[in-house]
Motif scaffolding. Structure first.
Motif, short mmCIF file in Angstrom:
data_model
loop_
_atom_site.label_atom_id
_atom_site.label_comp_id
_atom_site.label_asym_id
_atom_site.label_seq_id
_atom_site.Cartn_x
_atom_site.Cartn_y
_atom_site.Cartn_z
N ASN A 161 50.78 -15.58 46.24
CA ASN A 161 51.29 -16.95 46.08
C ASN A 161 52.79 -17.01 45.82
OD1 ASN A 161 51.34 -16.02 43.57
ND2 ASN A 161 49.85 -17.43 42.70
N ILE A 162 53.51 -16.06 46.41
CA ILE A 162 54.99 -16.09 46.37
C ILE A 162 55.47 -16.09 47.82
CG2 ILE A 162 57.06 -14.78 45.65
CD1 ILE A 162 55.33 -13.58 43.42
N TRP A 163 56.56 -16.77 48.07
CA TRP A 163 57.12 -16.83 49.44
C TRP A 163 57.25 -15.41 50.02
CZ3 TRP A 163 62.73 -16.09 50.71
CH2 TRP A 163 62.96 -16.30 52.06
N HIS A 166 60.46 -13.10 50.14
CA HIS A 166 61.01 -12.48 48.93
C HIS A 166 61.01 -10.95 49.11
CE1 HIS A 166 61.25 -11.14 44.79
NE2 HIS A 166 61.65 -12.35 44.47
N GLN A 230 53.11 -19.32 50.97
CA GLN A 230 53.97 -20.27 50.28
C GLN A 230 55.24 -20.51 51.10
OE1 GLN A 230 53.64 -21.69 46.95
NE2 GLN A 230 51.53 -21.22 47.55
#
Ligand code: SF4
Length: 360
Positions: A161-163, A166, A230
């Motif tokens: 659930n992190i872009w 990154h 995300q």
């Protein structure tokens, strides 16, 4: 074969085996670049497929391969001809890089494309994922890939659930892509995971019920595949404004200029641009030593680039017939109308304005 002592290894094997079994029935095996899949043909197709869907690419690919069937024919072509065949496909840096890469490979590797990942990545316009895909698809070399489709599948498999852009997540995804590679059938596996992302695990409304790897998919198990990946943290795009002059002569020809080789639409043909604070009549007088008349302002055209939005204010004007002094030169031509549209590289908004101009 079951491996009760190492469930992680077993789950990775089952991922690739399920994917390959699905590919055998549903995979896209009739794509034109899969017929006689030489390194050159796969390379051209993979560059065209960056940012562009298969259905759009197919007719462009067929025209391109018909005109440039091998590396020497592409290396020895003019950049204008290459850009001309690319007109409408967008992201023109891909075409310029393809052409430059062909010239470099032709010079450095004797009529052939290189066969190693390291050498491929050295060529312009080729990153790790594209190089891996080309070598896996054409030569069966064992390299992971991480294009947009694959990234989406892997992010959903782990419900990250992190872009995914990154740096730490990217590193994790590369590792995962590598861990999941089977030992054999690398070309099929590579095509299979790309197809899965394109056909089943689509950005909106993925067809999870038909997915061969749903048992291991955390996003599916949670019932929320649409929450992944995300989005990139939001930044509003800056706006740039330009005034484009569509200058017509008495033969109804319009003046085009070649843009500088770098920057937006590098090397493509476009209309002369007048600084926004300057009055077009005096700018034409100063720049071309001619007067203009019958000036018409056309409606604003907006075009989005990745990093900014361009607002084009098109102006159509007639050059004073007694003073048609603007000569054609290296970077300047009088455009003769729709019949030569495929012979020049034209950005999509310029092409649309020209079509509009010659419809009137
Ligand atoms: S189960 Fe759904 S979300 Fe998960 S990989 Fe398959 S298609 Fe994508």
């Amino acid at each position: 074969m079951q491996n009760p002592e190492n469930p992680a290894a077993e789950s990775k094997t089952s991922f690739s085996q399920s994917l390959l079994a699905w590919f055998d029935t549903y995979g896209r095996k009739n794509l034109p670049w899969k017929q006689n899949p030489t390194l050159y043909r796969i390379w051209v197709s993979e560059i065209m497929l960056q940012q562009t869907q298969v259905a759009t690419v197919i007719p462009y690919y067929q025209r391109f391969i018909h005109r440039f069937p091998n590396l020497p024919s592409l290396a020895n072509a003019s950049v204008d001809e290459v850009l001309g065949l690319w007109t409408g496909l967008g992201y023109y840096a891909r075409a310029r890089n393809l052409h430059r890469a062909a010239q470099l490979a032709w010079r450095n590797y004797g009529n052939e494309l290189p066969h190693t990942l390291e050498a491929f990545i050295e060529l312009p316009g080729i990153g790790r994922s594209t190089a891996g895909a080309i070598l896996a698809l054409a030569l069966g070399q064992r390299h992971p890939i991480l294009d947009g489709n694959v990234k989406r599948v892997l992010v959903r498999q782990q419900a990250i659930n992190i872009w995914p852009g990154h740096p730490q997540i990217k590193k994790q995804l590369w590792q995962q892509a590598e861990d999941l590679l089977p030992v054999t059938r690398i070309a099929d596996y590579t095509q299979a995971i790309m197809d899965l992302g394109a056909i089943i695990c689509t950005r909106h409304r993925p067809s999870c019920l038909y997915c061969p790897v749903k048992e291991t998919c955390q996003a599916y198990i949670q019932g929320s595949p649409n929450n992944y990946p995300q989005p990139r943290p939001r930044k509003s795009l800056p706006l740039r404004t330009t005034v484009m002059l569509m200058l017509l002569n008495s033969q109804k020809e319009v003046l085009l200029e070649r843009r500088p080789p770098t920057g937006i639409w590098g090397g493509l043909w476009s209309f002369p641009e007048c600084p926004t604070q300057t009055e077009p009549t005096s700018w034409c007088q100063e720049t071309f030593n001619c007067t203009i008349e019958n000036i018409q302002m056309w409606p604003l055209v907006r075009h989005s680039f990745t990093h900014f939005t361009l607002e084009i204010h098109p102006i159509v004007a007639q050059i004073d017939q007694k003073r048609e002094q603007i000569m054609e030169s290296e970077g300047r031509i009088w455009y003769k109308g729709v019949e030569v549209m495929n012979q020049l590289g034209l950005p999509a908004p310029i092409l649309r304005l020209l079509e509009q101009l010659y419809k009137e």
